[in-house]
Design an enzyme around this catalytic site. Structure first.
Site, PDB file in Angstrom:
ATOM      1  N   TYR A  51       0.801  -1.080  -0.054  1.00 40.53           N
ATOM      2  CA  TYR A  51       0.106  -0.022  -0.214  1.00 40.53           C
ATOM      3  C   TYR A  51       0.821   1.244   0.026  1.00 40.53           C
ATOM      4  O   TYR A  51       0.410   2.446  -0.297  1.00 40.53           O
ATOM      5  CB  TYR A  51      -0.965  -0.089   1.278  1.00 40.53           C
ATOM      6  CG  TYR A  51      -1.758  -1.032   1.361  1.00 40.53           C
ATOM      7  CD1 TYR A  51      -1.903  -1.754   0.407  1.00 40.53           C
ATOM      8  CD2 TYR A  51      -2.687  -1.179   2.404  1.00 40.53           C
ATOM      9  CE1 TYR A  51      -3.064  -2.974   0.314  1.00 40.53           C
ATOM     10  CE2 TYR A  51      -3.738  -2.104   2.696  1.00 40.53           C
ATOM     11  CZ  TYR A  51      -3.703  -3.036   1.724  1.00 40.53           C
ATOM     12  OH  TYR A  51      -4.688  -4.151   1.838  1.00 40.53           O
ATOM     13  N   ASN A 156      -5.756 -13.991   0.802  1.00 46.17           N
ATOM     14  CA  ASN A 156      -5.988 -14.473  -0.548  1.00 46.17           C
ATOM     15  C   ASN A 156      -5.720 -15.900  -0.636  1.00 46.17           C
ATOM     16  O   ASN A 156      -5.490 -16.473  -1.821  1.00 46.17           O
ATOM     17  CB  ASN A 156      -5.274 -13.669  -1.727  1.00 46.17           C
ATOM     18  CG  ASN A 156      -5.782 -12.273  -1.432  1.00 46.17           C
ATOM     19  OD1 ASN A 156      -7.165 -11.892  -2.014  1.00 46.17           O
ATOM     20  ND2 ASN A 156      -4.891 -11.266  -1.344  1.00 46.17           N
TER      21      ASN A 156
END
Length: 296
Positions: A51, A156
Site C-alpha cells: 500500500y 487470499n
C-alpha cells in the site's frame, strides 16, 4: 458499543471492525483519517507493504500515542500489515517485517500476513511460488517466536493453499484475509477456516463500491435495504460479514462514513434478513479484486 473481539488460535483477540487503508497514500489525508478514526473508537488499522502508506500511518500513530490527553496506549491499537508478492521468500520476508516495524514506528506488529500466495515475476504454474511462500512462512514463524509479530496469517489463500501449509507449517496460520461479500461468499473456504481454527477477515465488503449503487442489480439486497431504513447500505453489507463471523476493514475518509462503519457494532440483522442476503450466493460469483485459484 465497541466492536466485538474475534479470538485467535494463540489466545489473542482482534477487533472485528477496523480501518482499511488500501489506496490511501496521501500522507496528509491519511494522517487525518487515522487520527479521527482512533478518536471515534477504531482500534484496528489495516495496512500492507504494497500500500506504500506504512510510514504515514506510523506518523499518525506516533502522534496519537504521544497525545497524553487521549490516554491511548500502544496495546490498545491492533496493527495489521502484509508481505508484498515481490518480498516473498525467507530473506525477503524477514527484511520486509523489519522495514514495516521501522516505518510504523513500533516495536511489534500485532498481525502480519502473507498478502498473496504467489511471488512476483513467476508464471502462475511455477513451483517457485510454493518454495517462496514456504520460506516466507518460516521467516514469519521465527519473527513470531521473537515477538516481533504477535500473530501471523495469510491473505487470499484458497483452501488448497491452506491445506498445503499443513505439510510445512510448524505454526498454523491464525487469520486468512480474503474478498468476502454477498456476491463472493466462498462458503467452503469460510467453513474450512472455521473448522481449522483460522479467523476470517473480509476485505472488499462493499464490493469496491459497486454494491453501494442503487442500481446494483441485486434484488435481495434491495429487499433488505427497504426493510431496514435505519441502516445504510454499507452497514447492511458490513453486518452480513460480521454475522458470518468475519472481521471487516472498510475504507473511509469522511467523518460520516467513518462513524457509520464503526456504528455497526450497535446493530444486528435478523435471521430472515441474513437468509435473504445469503440467497445472493445463488447468483454467479462476482469478484471485484483478485482470485488466487490459479496460483500454483
Amino acid at each position: 458499543m465497541a466492536p466485538r473481539m474475534i479470538p485467535l488460535a494463540n489466545g489473542l483477540s482482534m477487533p472485528s471492525v477496523g480501518l482499511g487503508t488500501w489506496q490511501h497514500r496521501d500522507p496528509v489525508v491519511l494522517n487525518g483519517v487515522v487520527l479521527r478514526a482512533l478518536d471515534m473508537g477504531y482500534r484496528l488499522i489495516d495496512t500492507a507493504s504494497a500500500y506504500r502508506n506504512e510510514a504515514a500511518i506510523g506518523n499518525a500513530l506516533a502522534a496519537a500515542l504521544g497525545d497524553k490527553a487521549s490516554m491511548l496506549r500502544r496495546e490498545d491499537v491492533w496493527i495489521t500489515s502484509k508481505l508484498a508478492p515481490k518480498q516473498q521468500g525467507y530473506s525477503g520476508a524477514t527484511a520486509a517485517v523489519l522495514e514495516s516495524l521501522k516505518s510504523l514506528q513500533v516495536d511489534y506488529i500485532d498481525l502480519y500476513l502473507i498478502h498473496w500466495p504467489g511471488a512476483s515475476g513467476k508464471a502462475l504454474d511455477s513451483p517457485a511460488h510454493r518454495t517462496l511462500r514456504e520460506g516466507s512462512w518460516r521467516a514469519l514463524e521465527e519473527l513470531y517466536r521473537q515477538k516481533r509479530v504477535r500473530a501471523i496469517g495469510v491473505s487470499n489463500y484458497t483452501q488448497r493453499h491452506l491445506e498445503e501449509m499443513r505439510e510445512y507449517a510448524e505454526i498454523a496460520p491464525m487469520v486468512n484475509q480474503c474478498e468476502f461479500h454477498p456476491r463472493a461468499q466462498q462458503p467452503g473456504l469460510l467453513q474450512y477456516c472455521r473448522e481449522s481454527g483460522i479467523a476470517f477477515t473480509a476485505y472488499a465488503s462493499l464490493g469496491e463500491g459497486a454494491l453501494l449503487a442503487d442500481d446494483s442489480g441485486v434484488e435481495q439486497l434491495e429487499v433488505v435495504c427497504s426493510r431496514r431504513p435505519d441502516l445504510t447500505r454499507a452497514q447492511i453489507l458490513l453486518l452480513w460479514g460480521l454475522q458470518h463471523g468475519a472481521a471487516v476493514i472498510p475504507k473511509a475518509t469522511s467523518d460520516r462514513h467513518l462513524q457509520e462503519n464503526i456504528a455497526v457494532a450497535d446493530h444486528r440483522l435478523s435471521a430472515d434478513e441474513m437468509a435473504i442476503l445469503d440467497d445472493i450466493g445463488k447468483l454467479p460469483e462476482r469478484r471485484f479484486c483478485w482470485d488466487a485459484a490459479s496460483v500454483a
